[in-house]
Design a protein around this motif. Structure first.
Motif, PDB file in Angstrom:
ATOM      1  N   LEU A  13      36.920  34.499  41.787  1.00 52.81           N
ATOM      2  CA  LEU A  13      36.579  35.813  41.239  1.00 52.81           C
ATOM      3  C   LEU A  13      35.918  35.692  39.867  1.00 52.81           C
ATOM      4  O   LEU A  13      34.987  36.439  39.554  1.00 52.81           O
ATOM      5  CB  LEU A  13      37.833  36.689  41.144  1.00 52.81           C
TER       6      LEU A  13
ATOM      7  N   ARG B 176      32.360  34.574  40.448  1.00 52.34           N
ATOM      8  CA  ARG B 176      31.588  35.695  40.993  1.00 52.34           C
ATOM      9  C   ARG B 176      31.223  36.691  39.900  1.00 52.34           C
ATOM     10  O   ARG B 176      30.071  37.130  39.789  1.00 52.34           O
ATOM     11  CB  ARG B 176      32.391  36.389  42.087  1.00 52.34           C
ATOM     12  N   ASP B 177      32.188  37.039  39.068  1.00 53.33           N
ATOM     13  CA  ASP B 177      31.928  37.985  37.980  1.00 53.33           C
ATOM     14  C   ASP B 177      30.970  37.404  36.950  1.00 53.33           C
ATOM     15  O   ASP B 177      30.134  38.120  36.393  1.00 53.33           O
ATOM     16  CB  ASP B 177      33.229  38.408  37.315  1.00 53.33           C
TER      17      ASP B 177
END
Length: 67
Positions: free
Chosen positions: A52, A55-56
């Motif tokens: 995550l 991805r961010d």
């Protein structure tokens, strides 16, 4: 991200050292299995959090897929 580091330093490393100690002694008992399961769960959570985070980070930098 600090949560990932805290999990690694305070859960995963001590668990790995404990499991190494128990395995070297040949003591594959209930405690060994319980700590192994906890380590696997925390490791999976860390992996998901890192995914995550990556991805961010890609979203923030404006990188598109395939670039």
């Amino acid at each position: 991200m600090p949560f990932i580091a805290i999990n690694g330093v305070f859960v995963l490393v001590p668990a790995a050292m404990f499991l190494n100690y128990k395995a070297a002694a040949g003591a594959f008992d209930t405690t060994f299995v319980a700590i192994q399961i906890i380590e696997l769960i925390v490791g999976a959570v860390n992996g998901a959090l890192m995914f995550l985070n990556i991805r961010d980070g890609k979203k923030l930098t404006g990188k598109k897929k395939g670039s």
